[in-house]
Design a protein around this motif. Structure first.
Motif, PDB file in Angstrom:
ATOM      1  N   GLU A  85       0.835  -1.197   0.000  1.00  0.00           N
ATOM      2  CA  GLU A  85       0.000   0.000   0.000  1.00  0.00           C
ATOM      3  C   GLU A  85       0.871   1.248   0.000  1.00  0.00           C
ATOM      4  O   GLU A  85       0.607   2.205  -0.731  1.00  0.00           O
ATOM      5  CB  GLU A  85      -0.926  -0.017   1.224  1.00  0.00           C
ATOM      6  N   ARG A  86       1.937   1.243   0.787  1.00  0.00           N
ATOM      7  CA  ARG A  86       2.850   2.385   0.869  1.00  0.00           C
ATOM      8  C   ARG A  86       3.425   2.740  -0.493  1.00  0.00           C
ATOM      9  O   ARG A  86       3.547   3.910  -0.854  1.00  0.00           O
ATOM     10  CB  ARG A  86       3.985   2.077   1.844  1.00  0.00           C
ATOM     11  N   ASP A  87       3.783   1.715  -1.267  1.00  0.00           N
ATOM     12  CA  ASP A  87       4.417   1.927  -2.565  1.00  0.00           C
ATOM     13  C   ASP A  87       3.421   1.974  -3.716  1.00  0.00           C
ATOM     14  O   ASP A  87       3.817   2.119  -4.872  1.00  0.00           O
ATOM     15  CB  ASP A  87       5.446   0.818  -2.831  1.00  0.00           C
ATOM     16  N   SER A  88       2.138   1.790  -3.415  1.00  0.00           N
ATOM     17  CA  SER A  88       1.073   1.813  -4.413  1.00  0.00           C
ATOM     18  C   SER A  88       1.346   0.826  -5.551  1.00  0.00           C
ATOM     19  O   SER A  88       1.322   1.171  -6.720  1.00  0.00           O
ATOM     20  CB  SER A  88       0.880   3.231  -4.967  1.00  0.00           C
ATOM     21  N   ARG A  89       1.618  -0.436  -5.135  1.00  0.00           N
ATOM     22  CA  ARG A  89       1.874  -1.475  -6.128  1.00  0.00           C
ATOM     23  C   ARG A  89       1.380  -2.816  -5.627  1.00  0.00           C
ATOM     24  O   ARG A  89       1.206  -3.012  -4.426  1.00  0.00           O
ATOM     25  CB  ARG A  89       3.352  -1.567  -6.473  1.00  0.00           C
ATOM     26  N   MET A  90       1.155  -3.717  -6.578  1.00  0.00           N
ATOM     27  CA  MET A  90       0.850  -5.102  -6.245  1.00  0.00           C
ATOM     28  C   MET A  90       1.182  -5.971  -7.445  1.00  0.00           C
ATOM     29  O   MET A  90       1.477  -5.465  -8.529  1.00  0.00           O
ATOM     30  CB  MET A  90      -0.587  -5.299  -5.780  1.00  0.00           C
ATOM     31  N   GLU A  91       1.114  -7.262  -7.224  1.00  0.00           N
ATOM     32  CA  GLU A  91       1.417  -8.237  -8.263  1.00  0.00           C
ATOM     33  C   GLU A  91       0.144  -8.936  -8.710  1.00  0.00           C
ATOM     34  O   GLU A  91      -0.716  -9.273  -7.898  1.00  0.00           O
ATOM     35  CB  GLU A  91       2.397  -9.278  -7.716  1.00  0.00           C
ATOM     36  N   ILE A  92       0.038  -9.149 -10.017  1.00  0.00           N
ATOM     37  CA  ILE A  92      -0.955 -10.051 -10.577  1.00  0.00           C
ATOM     38  C   ILE A  92      -0.210 -11.339 -10.888  1.00  0.00           C
ATOM     39  O   ILE A  92       0.820 -11.316 -11.572  1.00  0.00           O
ATOM     40  CB  ILE A  92      -1.590  -9.491 -11.861  1.00  0.00           C
ATOM     41  N   GLY A  93      -0.712 -12.445 -10.367  1.00  0.00           N
ATOM     42  CA  GLY A  93      -0.003 -13.699 -10.612  1.00  0.00           C
ATOM     43  C   GLY A  93      -0.764 -14.901 -10.095  1.00  0.00           C
ATOM     44  O   GLY A  93      -1.975 -14.848  -9.899  1.00  0.00           O
ATOM     45  N   TRP A  94      -0.019 -16.000  -9.902  1.00  0.00           N
ATOM     46  CA  TRP A  94      -0.584 -17.258  -9.440  1.00  0.00           C
ATOM     47  C   TRP A  94      -1.695 -17.700 -10.397  1.00  0.00           C
ATOM     48  O   TRP A  94      -2.690 -18.297  -9.996  1.00  0.00           O
ATOM     49  CB  TRP A  94      -1.094 -17.143  -8.001  1.00  0.00           C
ATOM     50  N   THR A  95      -1.520 -17.368 -11.669  1.00  0.00           N
ATOM     51  CA  THR A  95      -2.559 -17.572 -12.672  1.00  0.00           C
ATOM     52  C   THR A  95      -2.363 -18.882 -13.407  1.00  0.00           C
ATOM     53  O   THR A  95      -1.260 -19.204 -13.820  1.00  0.00           O
ATOM     54  CB  THR A  95      -2.542 -16.417 -13.698  1.00  0.00           C
ATOM     55  N   TRP A  96      -3.441 -19.598 -13.566  1.00  0.00           N
ATOM     56  CA  TRP A  96      -3.427 -20.791 -14.415  1.00  0.00           C
ATOM     57  C   TRP A  96      -4.840 -21.088 -14.888  1.00  0.00           C
ATOM     58  O   TRP A  96      -5.820 -20.740 -14.236  1.00  0.00           O
ATOM     59  CB  TRP A  96      -2.815 -21.991 -13.684  1.00  0.00           C
ATOM     60  N   LEU A  97      -4.908 -21.698 -16.049  1.00  0.00           N
ATOM     61  CA  LEU A  97      -6.170 -22.129 -16.636  1.00  0.00           C
ATOM     62  C   LEU A  97      -6.072 -23.609 -16.955  1.00  0.00           C
ATOM     63  O   LEU A  97      -4.989 -24.111 -17.283  1.00  0.00           O
ATOM     64  CB  LEU A  97      -6.457 -21.374 -17.936  1.00  0.00           C
ATOM     65  N   GLY A  98      -7.202 -24.299 -16.912  1.00  0.00           N
ATOM     66  CA  GLY A  98      -7.236 -25.682 -17.356  1.00  0.00           C
ATOM     67  C   GLY A  98      -6.776 -25.771 -18.806  1.00  0.00           C
ATOM     68  O   GLY A  98      -6.979 -24.834 -19.589  1.00  0.00           O
ATOM     69  N   VAL A  99      -6.163 -26.872 -19.168  1.00  0.00           N
ATOM     70  CA  VAL A  99      -5.562 -27.039 -20.496  1.00  0.00           C
ATOM     71  C   VAL A  99      -6.543 -26.731 -21.622  1.00  0.00           C
ATOM     72  O   VAL A  99      -6.179 -26.105 -22.621  1.00  0.00           O
ATOM     73  CB  VAL A  99      -4.971 -28.463 -20.656  1.00  0.00           C
ATOM     74  N   SER A 100      -7.787 -27.130 -21.490  1.00  0.00           N
ATOM     75  CA  SER A 100      -8.749 -26.898 -22.572  1.00  0.00           C
ATOM     76  C   SER A 100      -9.066 -25.414 -22.768  1.00  0.00           C
ATOM     77  O   SER A 100      -9.688 -25.042 -23.768  1.00  0.00           O
ATOM     78  CB  SER A 100     -10.031 -27.697 -22.345  1.00  0.00           C
ATOM     79  N   TYR A 101      -8.616 -24.560 -21.849  1.00  0.00           N
ATOM     80  CA  TYR A 101      -8.840 -23.119 -21.971  1.00  0.00           C
ATOM     81  C   TYR A 101      -7.585 -22.377 -22.418  1.00  0.00           C
ATOM     82  O   TYR A 101      -7.624 -21.160 -22.586  1.00  0.00           O
ATOM     83  CB  TYR A 101      -9.376 -22.559 -20.646  1.00  0.00           C
ATOM     84  N   HIS A 102      -6.482 -23.092 -22.620  1.00  0.00           N
ATOM     85  CA  HIS A 102      -5.272 -22.463 -23.146  1.00  0.00           C
ATOM     86  C   HIS A 102      -5.538 -22.015 -24.579  1.00  0.00           C
ATOM     87  O   HIS A 102      -6.191 -22.711 -25.345  1.00  0.00           O
ATOM     88  CB  HIS A 102      -4.099 -23.434 -23.116  1.00  0.00           C
ATOM     89  N   GLY A 103      -5.020 -20.848 -24.927  1.00  0.00           N
ATOM     90  CA  GLY A 103      -5.151 -20.357 -26.299  1.00  0.00           C
ATOM     91  C   GLY A 103      -6.520 -19.814 -26.661  1.00  0.00           C
ATOM     92  O   GLY A 103      -6.780 -19.512 -27.828  1.00  0.00           O
ATOM     93  N   THR A 104      -7.391 -19.647 -25.682  1.00  0.00           N
ATOM     94  CA  THR A 104      -8.749 -19.147 -25.960  1.00  0.00           C
ATOM     95  C   THR A 104      -8.846 -17.624 -25.858  1.00  0.00           C
ATOM     96  O   THR A 104      -9.877 -17.059 -26.199  1.00  0.00           O
ATOM     97  CB  THR A 104      -9.755 -19.748 -24.967  1.00  0.00           C
ATOM     98  N   GLY A 105      -7.804 -16.976 -25.358  1.00  0.00           N
ATOM     99  CA  GLY A 105      -7.837 -15.532 -25.139  1.00  0.00           C
ATOM    100  C   GLY A 105      -8.385 -15.138 -23.784  1.00  0.00           C
ATOM    101  O   GLY A 105      -8.361 -13.956 -23.421  1.00  0.00           O
ATOM    102  N   LEU A 106      -8.855 -16.110 -23.007  1.00  0.00           N
ATOM    103  CA  LEU A 106      -9.449 -15.778 -21.710  1.00  0.00           C
ATOM    104  C   LEU A 106      -8.414 -15.262 -20.711  1.00  0.00           C
ATOM    105  O   LEU A 106      -8.741 -14.430 -19.861  1.00  0.00           O
ATOM    106  CB  LEU A 106     -10.205 -16.976 -21.144  1.00  0.00           C
ATOM    107  N   ASN A 107      -7.162 -15.700 -20.808  1.00  0.00           N
ATOM    108  CA  ASN A 107      -6.129 -15.191 -19.911  1.00  0.00           C
ATOM    109  C   ASN A 107      -5.953 -13.683 -20.107  1.00  0.00           C
ATOM    110  O   ASN A 107      -5.865 -12.935 -19.131  1.00  0.00           O
ATOM    111  CB  ASN A 107      -4.808 -15.929 -20.126  1.00  0.00           C
ATOM    112  N   SER A 108      -5.945 -13.218 -21.345  1.00  0.00           N
ATOM    113  CA  SER A 108      -5.836 -11.779 -21.602  1.00  0.00           C
ATOM    114  C   SER A 108      -7.045 -11.021 -21.082  1.00  0.00           C
ATOM    115  O   SER A 108      -6.916  -9.919 -20.546  1.00  0.00           O
ATOM    116  CB  SER A 108      -5.675 -11.513 -23.102  1.00  0.00           C
ATOM    117  N   VAL A 109      -8.220 -11.601 -21.223  1.00  0.00           N
ATOM    118  CA  VAL A 109      -9.450 -10.982 -20.719  1.00  0.00           C
ATOM    119  C   VAL A 109      -9.372 -10.821 -19.197  1.00  0.00           C
ATOM    120  O   VAL A 109      -9.736  -9.782 -18.648  1.00  0.00           O
ATOM    121  CB  VAL A 109     -10.679 -11.831 -21.130  1.00  0.00           C
ATOM    122  N   VAL A 110      -8.864 -11.851 -18.529  1.00  0.00           N
ATOM    123  CA  VAL A 110      -8.689 -11.801 -17.072  1.00  0.00           C
ATOM    124  C   VAL A 110      -7.689 -10.715 -16.703  1.00  0.00           C
ATOM    125  O   VAL A 110      -7.923  -9.925 -15.768  1.00  0.00           O
ATOM    126  CB  VAL A 110      -8.246 -13.186 -16.536  1.00  0.00           C
TER     127      VAL A 110
END
Length: 186
Positions: A85-110
């Motif tokens: 909070e002090r530095d006004s930053r955070m990380e987006i991560g710990w992201t994964w999708l089931g294999v059948s959703y790879h390459g669908t563009g949903l990761n970019s939407v998220v």
């Protein structure tokens, strides 16, 4: 800074806080051990999945279940963490999708949904991402959304196979957000 009850959604996905009841359906999506070669936990077992989710349930990071709105299916997970909070930053991560959703563009939407929240709702100065330097697919995805490569922390993280990971950092800054938003086809 973080509301641990936060829900975000657009026309394609709903992000809602991860619940313990989500673990069994997530295990169905995560059961292939090969999915986790670049991840810090092996989520192909309930023990591994539970250990990975523990910080979320202890409110150390805001871990979301990703629901595809068209089907209503739970398709993976993503998180906001390493909050300063002090530095006004955070990380987006710990992201994964089931294999059948790879390459669908949903990761970019998220990512767009999370970045919009970070920059436009809570006014962060910086959003960070990190991945295994060997994870070419994740690195390409981060560059494709406009994240800037910053550098490598050598022997940074212990992986499940006892390999020491070199971690590569990326970021998007507040003053870059309008350009990133305009240049992406999300």
């Amino acid at each position: 800074m973080i509301d641990f009850n936060l829900r975000l959604e657009n026309g394609s996905v709903l992000l809602r806080p991860l619940e313990e009841a989500d673990l069994p359906p997530l295990l169905v999506l995560s059961s292939n051990p090969e999915m986790w070669r670049f991840f810090t936990h092996d989520l192909s077992t309930m023990d591994g999945l539970s250990e990975w989710a523990r910080p979320a349930f202890e409110k150390q990071r805001l871990q979301f279940a990703i629901i595809e709105k068209k089907s209503g299916n739970l398709i993976g997970s993503t998180a906001l963490g390493n909050i300063s909070e002090r530095d006004s930053r955070m990380e987006i991560g710990w992201t994964w999708l089931g294999v059948s959703y790879h390459g669908t563009g949903l990761n970019s939407v998220v990512k767009k949904l999370l970045l919009t929240y970070c920059f436009e709702k809570i006014g962060l100065e910086r959003v960070e991402f990190k991945t295994d330097v060997l994870n070419v697919q994740a690195r390409k995805a981060l560059k494709n959304i406009g994240a800037i490569e910053e550098g490598v922390l050598r022997s940074h993280t212990l992986m499940t196979s006892d390999r020491r990971r070199d971690t590569i950092y990326y970021s998007i800054l507040k003053q870059e957000w309008e350009y990133v938003k305009r240049e992406n086809d999300w």
